[in-house]
Design a protein around this motif. Structure first.
Motif, mmCIF file in Angstrom:
data_model
loop_
_atom_site.group_PDB
_atom_site.id
_atom_site.type_symbol
_atom_site.label_atom_id
_atom_site.label_comp_id
_atom_site.label_asym_id
_atom_site.label_seq_id
_atom_site.Cartn_x
_atom_site.Cartn_y
_atom_site.Cartn_z
ATOM 1 N N HIS A 1 0.833 -1.199 0.000
ATOM 2 C CA HIS A 1 0.000 0.000 0.000
ATOM 3 C C HIS A 1 0.869 1.252 0.000
ATOM 4 C CE1 HIS A 1 1.000 0.545 4.255
ATOM 5 N NE2 HIS A 1 0.698 -0.736 4.425
ATOM 6 N N LYS A 2 0.261 2.312 -0.403
ATOM 7 C CA LYS A 2 0.933 3.607 -0.419
ATOM 8 C C LYS A 2 1.421 3.943 0.985
ATOM 9 C CE LYS A 2 0.167 8.468 -1.542
ATOM 10 N NZ LYS A 2 -0.761 9.439 -2.157
ATOM 11 N N GLY A 3 2.652 4.463 1.039
ATOM 12 C CA GLY A 3 3.221 4.853 2.306
ATOM 13 C C GLY A 3 3.976 3.753 3.023
ATOM 14 N N GLN A 4 4.059 2.565 2.432
ATOM 15 C CA GLN A 4 4.790 1.469 3.057
ATOM 16 C C GLN A 4 6.256 1.874 3.272
ATOM 17 O OE1 GLN A 4 5.368 -0.987 5.024
ATOM 18 N NE2 GLN A 4 4.228 -2.572 3.912
ATOM 19 N N THR A 5 6.745 1.607 4.462
ATOM 20 C CA THR A 5 8.145 1.957 4.772
ATOM 21 C C THR A 5 8.945 0.788 5.304
ATOM 22 O OG1 THR A 5 7.572 2.645 7.025
ATOM 23 C CG2 THR A 5 7.529 4.341 5.312
ATOM 24 N N VAL A 6 8.303 -0.351 5.541
ATOM 25 C CA VAL A 6 9.006 -1.502 6.105
ATOM 26 C C VAL A 6 9.187 -2.535 5.008
ATOM 27 C CG1 VAL A 6 8.987 -3.294 7.867
ATOM 28 C CG2 VAL A 6 8.004 -1.053 8.352
ATOM 29 N N PHE A 7 10.411 -2.691 4.533
ATOM 30 C CA PHE A 7 10.698 -3.591 3.428
ATOM 31 C C PHE A 7 11.748 -4.616 3.829
ATOM 32 C CE2 PHE A 7 8.443 -1.093 0.390
ATOM 33 C CZ PHE A 7 8.595 0.204 0.788
ATOM 34 N N SER A 8 11.751 -5.713 3.124
ATOM 35 C CA SER A 8 12.859 -6.661 3.216
ATOM 36 C C SER A 8 12.890 -7.441 1.912
ATOM 37 C CB SER A 8 12.698 -7.607 4.403
ATOM 38 O OG SER A 8 11.673 -8.544 4.147
ATOM 39 N N GLU A 9 13.772 -8.450 1.895
ATOM 40 C CA GLU A 9 13.932 -9.271 0.703
ATOM 41 C C GLU A 9 14.384 -8.414 -0.476
ATOM 42 O OE1 GLU A 9 13.906 -12.190 2.767
ATOM 43 O OE2 GLU A 9 13.647 -12.840 0.695
ATOM 44 N N HIS A 10 13.615 -8.307 -1.544
ATOM 45 C CA HIS A 10 14.153 -7.716 -2.764
ATOM 46 C C HIS A 10 13.236 -6.639 -3.306
ATOM 47 C CE1 HIS A 10 16.191 -7.665 -6.732
ATOM 48 N NE2 HIS A 10 17.210 -8.021 -5.979
ATOM 49 N N TRP A 11 13.844 -5.556 -3.740
ATOM 50 C CA TRP A 11 13.088 -4.424 -4.271
ATOM 51 C C TRP A 11 12.223 -4.832 -5.456
ATOM 52 C CZ3 TRP A 11 13.302 -2.957 -9.290
ATOM 53 C CH2 TRP A 11 14.363 -3.459 -10.051
ATOM 54 N N TRP A 12 12.698 -5.821 -6.256
ATOM 55 C CA TRP A 12 11.987 -6.199 -7.475
ATOM 56 C C TRP A 12 10.553 -6.603 -7.173
ATOM 57 C CZ3 TRP A 12 9.427 -10.407 -9.393
ATOM 58 C CH2 TRP A 12 9.198 -10.434 -10.773
ATOM 59 N N ASP A 13 10.348 -7.332 -6.092
ATOM 60 C CA ASP A 13 8.997 -7.760 -5.746
ATOM 61 C C ASP A 13 8.089 -6.570 -5.494
ATOM 62 O OD1 ASP A 13 9.178 -10.697 -5.715
ATOM 63 O OD2 ASP A 13 10.629 -10.383 -4.121
ATOM 64 N N TRP A 14 8.620 -5.558 -4.841
ATOM 65 C CA TRP A 14 7.795 -4.401 -4.497
ATOM 66 C C TRP A 14 7.469 -3.551 -5.723
ATOM 67 C CZ3 TRP A 14 5.794 -4.376 0.256
ATOM 68 C CH2 TRP A 14 6.442 -5.114 1.247
ATOM 69 N N GLU A 15 8.452 -3.301 -6.536
ATOM 70 C CA GLU A 15 8.240 -2.343 -7.622
ATOM 71 C C GLU A 15 7.798 -2.986 -8.932
ATOM 72 O OE1 GLU A 15 10.987 0.876 -8.066
ATOM 73 O OE2 GLU A 15 11.837 0.546 -6.090
ATOM 74 N N ILE A 16 8.194 -4.223 -9.189
ATOM 75 C CA ILE A 16 7.871 -4.844 -10.471
ATOM 76 C C ILE A 16 6.998 -6.082 -10.283
ATOM 77 C CG2 ILE A 16 8.832 -5.995 -12.495
ATOM 78 C CD1 ILE A 16 11.233 -4.172 -12.342
ATOM 79 N N GLY A 17 7.473 -7.064 -9.534
ATOM 80 C CA GLY A 17 6.765 -8.333 -9.442
ATOM 81 C C GLY A 17 5.320 -8.198 -9.017
ATOM 82 N N THR A 18 5.087 -7.521 -7.903
ATOM 83 C CA THR A 18 3.717 -7.388 -7.405
ATOM 84 C C THR A 18 2.906 -6.414 -8.241
ATOM 85 O OG1 THR A 18 4.455 -7.910 -5.160
ATOM 86 C CG2 THR A 18 2.323 -6.828 -5.389
ATOM 87 N N SER A 19 3.527 -5.335 -8.689
ATOM 88 C CA SER A 19 2.780 -4.362 -9.501
ATOM 89 C C SER A 19 2.299 -4.991 -10.805
ATOM 90 C CB SER A 19 3.635 -3.122 -9.778
ATOM 91 O OG SER A 19 4.723 -3.420 -10.635
ATOM 92 N N GLN A 20 3.111 -5.879 -11.396
ATOM 93 C CA GLN A 20 2.677 -6.554 -12.616
ATOM 94 C C GLN A 20 1.420 -7.375 -12.381
ATOM 95 O OE1 GLN A 20 6.358 -8.690 -13.502
ATOM 96 N NE2 GLN A 20 6.650 -7.479 -15.350
ATOM 97 N N GLN A 21 1.374 -8.067 -11.263
ATOM 98 C CA GLN A 21 0.223 -8.918 -10.986
ATOM 99 C C GLN A 21 -1.003 -8.108 -10.569
ATOM 100 O OE1 GLN A 21 0.481 -11.997 -11.914
ATOM 101 N NE2 GLN A 21 2.656 -11.690 -12.350
ATOM 102 N N LEU A 22 -0.789 -7.060 -9.795
ATOM 103 C CA LEU A 22 -1.914 -6.221 -9.381
ATOM 104 C C LEU A 22 -2.577 -5.563 -10.583
ATOM 105 C CD1 LEU A 22 -3.738 -4.714 -7.426
ATOM 106 C CD2 LEU A 22 -1.866 -3.093 -7.001
ATOM 107 N N VAL A 23 -1.777 -4.998 -11.472
ATOM 108 C CA VAL A 23 -2.372 -4.300 -12.613
ATOM 109 C C VAL A 23 -3.039 -5.292 -13.562
ATOM 110 C CG1 VAL A 23 -0.416 -4.241 -14.237
ATOM 111 C CG2 VAL A 23 -1.989 -2.306 -14.117
ATOM 112 N N LYS A 24 -2.503 -6.502 -13.651
ATOM 113 C CA LYS A 24 -3.154 -7.532 -14.464
ATOM 114 C C LYS A 24 -4.534 -7.861 -13.903
ATOM 115 C CE LYS A 24 -2.581 -12.417 -15.784
ATOM 116 N NZ LYS A 24 -1.668 -13.602 -15.705
#
Length: 933
Positions: A252-275
């Motif tokens: 969600h917007k404003g998320q500040t707690v991350f781990s693992e890999h940036w790709w999941d946050w910016e590309i992997g999940t966004s690809q599936q959400l927009v689909k």
């Protein structure tokens, strides 16, 4: 367009720099035909026209306002859209969430506004759904979709049983999700980002099934048009709830707690959400739809840019000082293409011409040649496609078979989706660069449908990623491009189809699975049309390629391929990002791969079980290396070589080990029947035995026959165990027709051969932390042949020949007759060269200025000379990629006159001696000149 500020300013609630919008947007159409929004924020209300829309595209109706849905509500699922406006019109209307679509910051699309209408966007959405579901083609040939649709339905049946039932309290969607909160350096909990992407991928697939109609013989119980069942609505509610759970707790917007890999946050999940939103976004209430649109924009603000926390290398990975303040970095190559595709689809679902423009413009930037210079000879370490067919990602990793093939897949998908729309790619746009890249950078590194592992980066350590799977993706991309009009040359399209047909036929005949039986919905019709076309299968081509921009080489003959993986000060020896490929230490240290009819050689858990200290072709000392450790970059300035007429190559690498305690000069002379492997100057200082691995071949069911011939005797190694063989003449591994390989040793009196036949057991979790450690162990059998150089060797050497597809008889024969045709001209720390009389070839790698046979050079370089049938050709490369001019002198050239030369070659003199000057700054490219008499 104006932006309203309603109630409290948006910055009070959202971080500075975001668009000034209220979080809840309810589209409506005014009675005067203008579109507007109800802004519902803190229970306040205002109306403001947003933009003038096409009056013919949207119905006119009085305003009907729905009640606000509180963010804390864990479950309201009803579609709260006014009856006067259709769901589809709301989804794609110019007013729908227009404020949420406004790009943040000052990065805007470079593309001009197109003459696009609401209808254009509606048609584009339909086209996207067609591509995802295959529904349009299902009407034409429903029978070919039977297996694919049944497989999708079975997946959804399984996932539905794993839905976490406690909606009010759950923090994950599926019971088998492994969110497993990690602890960051500052002690805060973070999330398993891969599990988030997996969750959204399941939800998107569920949406796909919901949107896919039944076909004769396969009833889809979840299809939205099935009015005789409650299952479609039940599945739809699961998807709605799942998206909201993900939004509420993780994405969600404003998320500040991350781990693992940036790709999941910016590309992997966004690809599936927009689909998912493309498929069923019009089934969401406007409040939640607005949330998800904001989530997309938060993680994909502009496709040309990536979010990054301080200390770019660490990105989101457990950075202890991350306080929610983002810096940004340029996105490149595949990453930019992926973000661009998300932006395009986001524009489709929110009805924003500007956002689609931005995505298309960004995609065209991703498809430029490296450094955005067509046919670039740029010296920078630029990500993307290079004019020689190389593909780099992360600046220094060879990735044709990972990010490269994925980018081609995205390009093909975008080309099909945008065809016929105002955003269709122009005939001269950069997406056309994908066509020569397929020919130069993909087809040469695919063998019988297998994507060679030496260009797959850290993907080799992923349990679900295989050479066959990646090769199938390449076939689908090629078929899409060939059918869509992207390939404008009919001969090229026909050749591609013949190539794919050959790959498929040989894959199946060699024991591989038929990818058509497990094809995805979006690709099954492509394979069906290929099968019905009657196109003739093309054989694997002969040829030799050196990818000078990524330190890779591949040599092909008679259906086999020999691949060489090198490193340099430009190209990493391996990649272990995101704690994957933890034992890839030596995969770029001259590892060699042999592809023949043994389709499963590098499948079936090869990487999970192979001894990482005994990779074929490498020269190493066996000092222990920690997981993912040791220098991934090298101080070696030499990697590459010369290619003659695309048929023969002299490949070389100046090896420097990861700890800098072992050095050698390694050479591969690639001929018609064999590859001659030479190592010189082998010097080490570690107290560990140093050895060169001739072969590490995976055996099938332990049945392969391993034979060693030495001093007049022949020994078959049939049982697990190991032993030394003095004065070896030859060795042979027999796996059946097309799966044989012979090895010939020329230094028989100076070397001992060590042979191991070993059963190896391992798990994927041994080499990647993303694998499940509870998965069953894998067992494989291997035959390992090695030449040993002792402890702390000084200027040691080796020579052996690899003879693919040779029988035992042919190998035995070559062991006594090889020198009838091949002569070694000399090999030491300054130079290494051979002559092959039958082909008129002289091949040499010069590490220093020197003379070999008829060739003298004044600086380090790689040279091939061929004199045959009255034609003399000289090919020269400078693998060090420096600015030095190279002078090459060839004697015994009386009577030859110049026929042709490359632009980088100056013919200084002819006559009895030919003198060539090779221009400075050639960056490892081969330059040649031809003479005749």
């Amino acid at each position: 367009m104006r932006r309203a500020i309603c109630g409290r300013r948006a910055q009070d609630r959202y971080q500075a720099g975001s668009p000034e919008i209220c979080p809840v947007l309810v589209p409506y159409v005014r009675t005067d035909g203008r579109t507007g929004q109800v802004r519902d924020h803190c229970r306040s209300r205002c109306l403001e026209p947003i933009q003038r829309a096409s009056r013919s595209a949207l119905p006119r109706a009085p305003l009907r306002r729905q009640s606000h849905v509180a963010r804390s509500d864990p479950r309201q699922q009803g579609v709260t859209i006014m009856n006067a406006v259709s769901r589809r019109s709301v989804l794609i209307g110019a007013a729908a969430l227009a404020a949420a679509a406004a790009a943040g910051g000052n990065l805007v699309s470079a593309a001009p506004a197109r003459a696009a209408t609401v209808t254009d966007i509606a048609n584009l959405r339909g086209r996207c759904i067609d591509v995802i579901t295959g529904r349009a083609e299902m009407k034409q040939t429903p029978e070919v979709f039977t297996t694919a649709l049944r497989g999708l339905i079975a997946e959804v049946n399984d996932w539905v049983t794993k839905i976490e039932p406690d909606l009010a309290n759950r923090k994950k969607v599926f019971t088998d999700d492994d969110f497993d909160p990690r602890k960051r350096g500052d002690g805060k909990a973070a999330f398993n980002s891969r599990a988030i992407t997996d969750t959204y991928e399941r939800l998107a697939t569920m949406a796909q099934v919901w949107a896919t109609p039944s076909i004769p013989g396969v009833e889809n119980p979840y299809y939205k048009g099935n009015e005789n069942s409650d299952l479609p609505e039940i599945l739809l509610n699961h998807i709605r709830d799942g998206l909201y759970t993900g939004h509420s707790h993780y994405y969600h917007k404003g998320q500040t707690v991350f781990s693992e890999h940036w790709w999941d946050w910016e590309i992997g999940t966004s690809q599936q959400l927009v689909k998912a939103l493309v498929l069923m976004g019009d089934q969401l209430n406007s409040t939640r739809f607005a949330y998800y649109a904001e989530d997309l924009r938060f993680f994909v603000r502009h496709p040309d840019r990536l979010k990054a926390v301080p200390g770019y290398v660490e990105w989101y990975n457990n950075h202890p000082d991350f306080d929610g303040t983002y810096t940004e970095k340029d996105s490149t190559a595949y990453n930019r293409a992926a973000l661009a595709h998300v932006a395009i689809l986001e524009g489709v679902v929110i009805g924003s011409v500007t956002r689609i423009d931005t995505g298309v413009t960004s995609a065209l930037g991703a498809f430029e040649w490296a450094s955005h210079l067509p046919a670039s000879e740029n010296t920078d370490l630029a990500d993307g496609m290079w004019a020689d067919g190389s593909f780099l990602q992360h600046q220094n990793v060879a990735y044709n078979g990972g990010y490269g093939s994925a980018m081609v897949s995205l390009g093909a998908e975008m080309f099909v989706e945008l065809a016929g729309s105002p955003w269709a790619f122009a005939a001269d746009s950069s997406i056309r660069n994908l066509i020569p890249f397929v020919d130069l950078g993909l087809i040469p590194v695919v063998h019988d449908s297998r994507m060679m592992s030496f260009v797959r980066g850290r993907e080799i350590a992923r349990p679900k990623s295989s050479e066959g799977g990646k090769g199938t993706g390449v076939m689908v991309s090629m078929l899409r491009l060939a059918e869509s009009g992207a390939v404008q040359d009919a001969a090229t399209a026909a050749r591609w189809r013949g190539t794919i047909q050959g790959w498929l036929e040989r894959r199946i005949s060699n024991g591989g699975s038929d990818p058509r039986n497990s094809a995805k919905m979006e690709s099954v019709a492509l394979f069906d049309r290929l099968a019905k076309s009657g196109v003739a299968a093309l054989p694997e081509p002969d040829g030799s390629v050196i990818y000078r921009n990524m330190a890779r080489a591949v040599h092909r003959r008679n259906g086999w391929a020999f691949a060489i993986s090198m490193n340099s000060e430009r190209i990493a020896r391996y990649e272990a990002d995101a704690r994957e490929n933890l034992h890839g230490w030596h995969t770029g240290d001259g590892m060699t791969y042999l592809y023949d009819k043994d389709y499963d050689q590098y499948h079936d858990g090869y990487w999970a079980t192979v001894d990482p200290y005994s990779l074929a072709g490498t020269t190493i000392d066996k000092h222990v290396i920690a997981d993912g450790a040791e220098r991934q970059m090298s101080s070696n300035s030499w990697a590459g070589g010369a290619v003659l007429d695309g048929r023969y190559s002299a490949v070389g690498m100046a090896l420097r080990s990861g700890d800098e305690n072992l050095s050698a000069q390694k050479t591969w002379f690639c001929l018609d029947e064999m590859i001659i492997c030479v190592g010189t100057g082998i010097t080490g200082t570690n107290p560990d035995p140093t050895r060169t691995i001739v072969e590490n071949r995976k055996l099938h069911d332990g049945e392969n026959v391993v034979t060693v011939g030495n001093a007049g005797t022949e020994t078959q190694v049939t049982q697990p165990g190991s032993g030394w063989f003095d004065q070896p003449r030859w060795a042979h591994i027999d796996g059946g027709d097309g799966k044989r390989v012979g090895y010939v040793f020329t230094q028989r009196a100076e070397r001992r051969l060590f042979v191991r036949r070993e059963t190896m057991t391992g798990r994927w979790s041994d080499i990647t932390e993303k694998a499940d450690p509870t998965d069953p162990a894998i067992t494989n059998n291997f035959a390992i042949l090695s030449l040993h150089h002792g402890i702390r060797p000084s200027n040691d050497m080796y020579i052996y020949m690899v003879v693919p597809n040779a029988t035992v008889d042919r190998t035995r024969q070559l062991s006594t007759t090889w020198n009838d045709d091949v002569t070694f001209l000399g090999h030491n720390t300054d130079r290494c060269g051979i002559q092959q009389q039958s082909k008129g070839l002289l091949m040499a790698n010069f590490w220093q200025p020197d003379t070999l046979g008829r060739v003298t050079v004044d600086g380090p370089c790689s040279v091939i000379v061929q004199e045959k049938n009255g034609v003399l050709t000289v090919a020269v490369a400078n693998p060090r990629r420096n600015a030095a001019t190279i002078r090459v002198t060839v004697t015994g050239a009386s009577g030859f006159s110049q026929v042709r030369k490359d632009s980088g070659v100056t013919v200084a003199s002819t006559g009895a001696t030919i003198v060539l000057d090779i221009a400075a700054g050639t960056l490892g490219k081969t330059y040649s000149a031809t003479f005749a008499r």
